[in-house]
Write a protein that holds these residues in place. Sequence first.
Motif, PDB file in Angstrom:
ATOM      1  N   MET A 184       0.868  -1.165   0.018  1.00  0.00           N
ATOM      2  CA  MET A 184       0.172   0.055  -0.114  1.00  0.00           C
ATOM      3  C   MET A 184       0.885   1.203  -0.140  1.00  0.00           C
ATOM      4  O   MET A 184       1.619   1.298   0.844  1.00  0.00           O
ATOM      5  CB  MET A 184      -1.110   0.028   1.186  1.00  0.00           C
ATOM      6  N   ILE A 185       0.698   2.037  -0.952  1.00  0.00           N
ATOM      7  CA  ILE A 185       1.286   3.447  -1.002  1.00  0.00           C
ATOM      8  C   ILE A 185       0.359   4.610  -0.643  1.00  0.00           C
ATOM      9  O   ILE A 185      -0.719   4.621  -0.991  1.00  0.00           O
ATOM     10  CB  ILE A 185       2.082   3.588  -2.495  1.00  0.00           C
ATOM     11  N   VAL A 186       0.833   5.306   0.215  1.00  0.00           N
ATOM     12  CA  VAL A 186      -0.189   6.490   0.994  1.00  0.00           C
ATOM     13  C   VAL A 186       0.300   7.719   0.679  1.00  0.00           C
ATOM     14  O   VAL A 186       1.479   7.985   0.906  1.00  0.00           O
ATOM     15  CB  VAL A 186      -0.128   5.882   2.807  1.00  0.00           C
ATOM     16  N   HIS A 187      -0.721   8.730   0.161  1.00  0.00           N
ATOM     17  CA  HIS A 187      -0.640  10.263   0.389  1.00  0.00           C
ATOM     18  C   HIS A 187      -0.891  10.322   1.776  1.00  0.00           C
ATOM     19  O   HIS A 187      -2.156  10.421   1.966  1.00  0.00           O
ATOM     20  CB  HIS A 187      -1.614  10.686  -0.772  1.00  0.00           C
ATOM     21  N   ALA A 188       0.037  10.712   2.329  1.00  0.00           N
ATOM     22  CA  ALA A 188      -0.104  10.683   3.916  1.00  0.00           C
ATOM     23  C   ALA A 188      -0.232  12.094   4.442  1.00  0.00           C
ATOM     24  O   ALA A 188       0.934  12.800   4.772  1.00  0.00           O
ATOM     25  CB  ALA A 188       1.130  10.197   4.589  1.00  0.00           C
ATOM     26  N   GLU A 189      -1.307  12.626   4.429  1.00  0.00           N
ATOM     27  CA  GLU A 189      -1.686  14.109   4.792  1.00  0.00           C
ATOM     28  C   GLU A 189      -2.907  13.830   5.636  1.00  0.00           C
ATOM     29  O   GLU A 189      -4.007  13.310   5.184  1.00  0.00           O
ATOM     30  CB  GLU A 189      -1.762  15.198   3.809  1.00  0.00           C
ATOM     31  N   ASP A 190      -2.942  14.410   6.971  1.00  0.00           N
ATOM     32  CA  ASP A 190      -4.381  14.070   7.742  1.00  0.00           C
ATOM     33  C   ASP A 190      -5.276  15.438   7.405  1.00  0.00           C
ATOM     34  O   ASP A 190      -4.813  16.641   7.339  1.00  0.00           O
ATOM     35  CB  ASP A 190      -4.084  14.289   9.118  1.00  0.00           C
ATOM     36  N   ALA A 191      -6.382  14.996   7.024  1.00  0.00           N
ATOM     37  CA  ALA A 191      -7.797  15.910   6.704  1.00  0.00           C
ATOM     38  C   ALA A 191      -8.138  16.692   7.943  1.00  0.00           C
ATOM     39  O   ALA A 191      -8.177  18.087   7.637  1.00  0.00           O
ATOM     40  CB  ALA A 191      -8.853  15.119   6.301  1.00  0.00           C
ATOM     41  N   ASP A 192      -8.086  16.234   9.280  1.00  0.00           N
ATOM     42  CA  ASP A 192      -8.288  17.218  10.223  1.00  0.00           C
ATOM     43  C   ASP A 192      -7.529  18.380  10.432  1.00  0.00           C
ATOM     44  O   ASP A 192      -7.658  19.387  10.733  1.00  0.00           O
ATOM     45  CB  ASP A 192      -8.603  16.320  11.422  1.00  0.00           C
ATOM     46  N   VAL A 193      -6.267  18.070  10.349  1.00  0.00           N
ATOM     47  CA  VAL A 193      -5.191  19.116  10.620  1.00  0.00           C
ATOM     48  C   VAL A 193      -5.295  20.149   9.529  1.00  0.00           C
ATOM     49  O   VAL A 193      -5.205  21.189   9.693  1.00  0.00           O
ATOM     50  CB  VAL A 193      -3.700  18.354  10.664  1.00  0.00           C
ATOM     51  N   ILE A 194      -5.465  19.739   8.234  1.00  0.00           N
ATOM     52  CA  ILE A 194      -5.428  20.612   7.217  1.00  0.00           C
ATOM     53  C   ILE A 194      -6.698  21.463   7.174  1.00  0.00           C
ATOM     54  O   ILE A 194      -6.776  22.564   7.178  1.00  0.00           O
ATOM     55  CB  ILE A 194      -5.596  19.853   5.677  1.00  0.00           C
ATOM     56  N   SER A 195      -8.016  20.872   7.724  1.00  0.00           N
ATOM     57  CA  SER A 195      -9.061  21.787   7.838  1.00  0.00           C
ATOM     58  C   SER A 195      -9.121  22.660   8.791  1.00  0.00           C
ATOM     59  O   SER A 195      -9.784  23.648   8.890  1.00  0.00           O
ATOM     60  CB  SER A 195     -10.386  20.689   8.052  1.00  0.00           C
ATOM     61  N   SER A 196      -8.117  22.377   9.947  1.00  0.00           N
ATOM     62  CA  SER A 196      -8.018  23.555  10.845  1.00  0.00           C
ATOM     63  C   SER A 196      -6.919  24.637  10.636  1.00  0.00           C
ATOM     64  O   SER A 196      -6.807  25.306  11.626  1.00  0.00           O
ATOM     65  CB  SER A 196      -8.057  22.541  12.394  1.00  0.00           C
ATOM     66  N   ALA A 197      -6.259  24.413   9.573  1.00  0.00           N
ATOM     67  CA  ALA A 197      -5.238  25.274   9.283  1.00  0.00           C
ATOM     68  C   ALA A 197      -5.867  26.493   8.388  1.00  0.00           C
ATOM     69  O   ALA A 197      -7.057  26.363   7.947  1.00  0.00           O
ATOM     70  CB  ALA A 197      -4.088  24.605   8.305  1.00  0.00           C
ATOM     71  N   PRO A 198      -5.008  27.659   8.361  1.00  0.00           N
ATOM     72  CA  PRO A 198      -5.464  28.569   7.594  1.00  0.00           C
ATOM     73  C   PRO A 198      -5.797  28.177   6.227  1.00  0.00           C
ATOM     74  O   PRO A 198      -5.285  27.389   5.600  1.00  0.00           O
ATOM     75  CB  PRO A 198      -4.459  29.568   7.746  1.00  0.00           C
ATOM     76  N   GLN A 199      -6.908  28.896   5.699  1.00  0.00           N
ATOM     77  CA  GLN A 199      -7.169  28.307   4.026  1.00  0.00           C
ATOM     78  C   GLN A 199      -6.323  29.193   2.986  1.00  0.00           C
ATOM     79  O   GLN A 199      -6.021  30.611   3.424  1.00  0.00           O
ATOM     80  CB  GLN A 199      -8.651  28.759   3.825  1.00  0.00           C
ATOM     81  N   PRO A 200      -5.742  28.502   2.085  1.00  0.00           N
ATOM     82  CA  PRO A 200      -4.932  29.313   1.156  1.00  0.00           C
ATOM     83  C   PRO A 200      -5.614  29.882   0.355  1.00  0.00           C
ATOM     84  O   PRO A 200      -6.539  29.599  -0.511  1.00  0.00           O
ATOM     85  CB  PRO A 200      -4.371  28.212   0.492  1.00  0.00           C
ATOM     86  N   VAL A 201      -5.369  31.621   0.383  1.00  0.00           N
ATOM     87  CA  VAL A 201      -5.751  32.573  -0.351  1.00  0.00           C
ATOM     88  C   VAL A 201      -4.804  33.302  -0.858  1.00  0.00           C
ATOM     89  O   VAL A 201      -4.023  33.715  -0.086  1.00  0.00           O
ATOM     90  CB  VAL A 201      -7.084  33.044   0.163  1.00  0.00           C
ATOM     91  N   GLY A 202      -4.761  33.840  -2.260  1.00  0.00           N
ATOM     92  CA  GLY A 202      -3.878  34.873  -2.679  1.00  0.00           C
ATOM     93  C   GLY A 202      -2.547  34.497  -3.170  1.00  0.00           C
ATOM     94  O   GLY A 202      -2.436  33.116  -3.520  1.00  0.00           O
ATOM     95  N   THR A 203      -1.612  35.264  -3.492  1.00  0.00           N
ATOM     96  CA  THR A 203      -0.368  35.001  -4.230  1.00  0.00           C
ATOM     97  C   THR A 203       0.597  34.903  -3.128  1.00  0.00           C
ATOM     98  O   THR A 203       1.781  34.410  -3.931  1.00  0.00           O
ATOM     99  CB  THR A 203      -0.122  36.133  -4.908  1.00  0.00           C
ATOM    100  N   ALA A 204       0.584  34.992  -2.003  1.00  0.00           N
ATOM    101  CA  ALA A 204       1.870  34.620  -1.006  1.00  0.00           C
ATOM    102  C   ALA A 204       2.187  33.285  -1.002  1.00  0.00           C
ATOM    103  O   ALA A 204       1.045  32.460  -0.353  1.00  0.00           O
ATOM    104  CB  ALA A 204       1.411  35.548   0.137  1.00  0.00           C
ATOM    105  N   TYR A 205       3.276  32.828  -1.331  1.00  0.00           N
ATOM    106  CA  TYR A 205       3.548  31.235  -0.920  1.00  0.00           C
ATOM    107  C   TYR A 205       3.522  30.899   0.509  1.00  0.00           C
ATOM    108  O   TYR A 205       2.879  29.723   0.812  1.00  0.00           O
ATOM    109  CB  TYR A 205       4.774  30.839  -1.639  1.00  0.00           C
ATOM    110  N   ALA A 206       3.829  31.836   1.442  1.00  0.00           N
ATOM    111  CA  ALA A 206       3.795  31.533   2.597  1.00  0.00           C
ATOM    112  C   ALA A 206       2.418  31.119   3.157  1.00  0.00           C
ATOM    113  O   ALA A 206       2.272  30.299   4.136  1.00  0.00           O
ATOM    114  CB  ALA A 206       4.416  32.911   3.497  1.00  0.00           C
ATOM    115  N   GLY A 207       1.387  31.815   2.542  1.00  0.00           N
ATOM    116  CA  GLY A 207      -0.085  31.441   2.964  1.00  0.00           C
ATOM    117  C   GLY A 207      -0.510  30.081   2.495  1.00  0.00           C
ATOM    118  O   GLY A 207      -0.904  29.251   3.513  1.00  0.00           O
ATOM    119  N   PHE A 208       0.026  29.439   1.407  1.00  0.00           N
ATOM    120  CA  PHE A 208      -0.261  28.230   0.780  1.00  0.00           C
ATOM    121  C   PHE A 208       0.569  27.373   1.761  1.00  0.00           C
ATOM    122  O   PHE A 208       0.054  26.166   2.239  1.00  0.00           O
ATOM    123  CB  PHE A 208       0.320  28.133  -0.330  1.00  0.00           C
TER     124      PHE A 208
END
Length: 435
Positions: A184-208
């Motif tokens: 099994m090969i896994v794209h390992a990112e946790d959905a809950d952690v990402i949903s609680s992080a700031p949403q990416p908006v705009g042109t600044a890479y730091a935001g993404f």
Amino acid sequence: MSDTLDLLIRAPRAIVDGREIAVAVGVRAGRIVHLGSFDTAAVAGEVVELGSDEVLIPGLVDTHVHVNEPGRTEWEGFASATRAAEAGGITTIIDMPLNSIPPTVDVDALEIKRRVATDQSVVNVGFWGGAVPGNLDQLRPLHDAGVFGFKCFLLHSGVDEFPPLSLPELEKALIEIASFDGLMIVHAEDADVISSAPQPVGTAYAGFLESRPCAAENVAISRVIELSRRTGCRVHILHLSSSDALPMIATARRAGVRVTAETCPHYLCFDAEDIPAGATQFKCCPPIREAGNRELLWQGLSDGIIDTVVTDHSPSTVDLKRLDTGDFGDAWGGIASLQVSLPAVWTEASRRGFDLADVVRWMATNTADQVGLTDRGRIAVSAVADLVVFAPDEQFTVDVARLHHKNAVTAYDQLGLRGLVRRTWLAGASLLVRG
């Protein structure tokens, strides 16, 4: 030698058994049948003598490629992808099960992929299967039909037709895959952690970057390791970008957990601090992180915690990258790199004191072994004669318009690199010679 060879290559420099030596390589019926001294006398249909500035290496095996055909062939296709691979010294690609329509989640879809690929591909092509909700009963049939393993996501994949597995579903899939000693090969990112992080908006890479924190990878990887320990299933962590996860992977291995990991050229070549505003060609998931993190990934390769380097070639049409607005929130996440991955990795590896044998191990031998292709990715008697002439000191500047990728967008455009592929053989047959 008394028997006639189809091809004899005399190489003053070749990577054999993890070191650079002078050697003569004899090929018959598509396989290497002789390794001997440089001045070996033999009767051969073709004799090629390499220059002192050239190194003979095995064809690379890239186990992480999104071809996207059928269904999204305007993003990439087998004809364009395999031409790019060959030009970059990659003689085998393993195609990912998503971004094509249908995704490779049952045997019928696998057969569609095979039919589409057969007449278009100029290099070897294999396939991963997909593990998604509801296809548990398809995993063994896909394995029996020849897929190299199964990919899953733990969060939205980016396309609706390839949904993620919940942790209970992942455990059931691992139990099933372990029953036939699959992978099994896994794209390992946790959905809950990402949903609680700031949403990416705009042109600044730091935001993404803030929207895909290291914690998302770290949490997901810890859960995958625990489920691998519990089920005994072999697991592989895809496109590792968080160096924080290296100690837990090393600890798990020492405890006998069957876990391996890969990283990608873009994580080894670029850093977050230098990505300009609006440069969405650098967007990928998980993201390119800071320079300090990059150097720790290189250390992970040196220590053997990271096993392989693969492209995660994930192209799209130019409009999906939103270069017009530069909005990282809207842009497709993926980097096209098939044709330039070898020189990109070699350029950065050589700067850090690694040699070409290290690069061959990460990008050819270990990748081949990961998927059971033990007669590829090496120059050895009985191995398939997939061979590449590489000029490691030749310098060039990447011009996206001259790449074989279907769409002219890549993070590597205008980057100065070292190392150029001059010739490629597939099973002893010459594909292309470059001046």
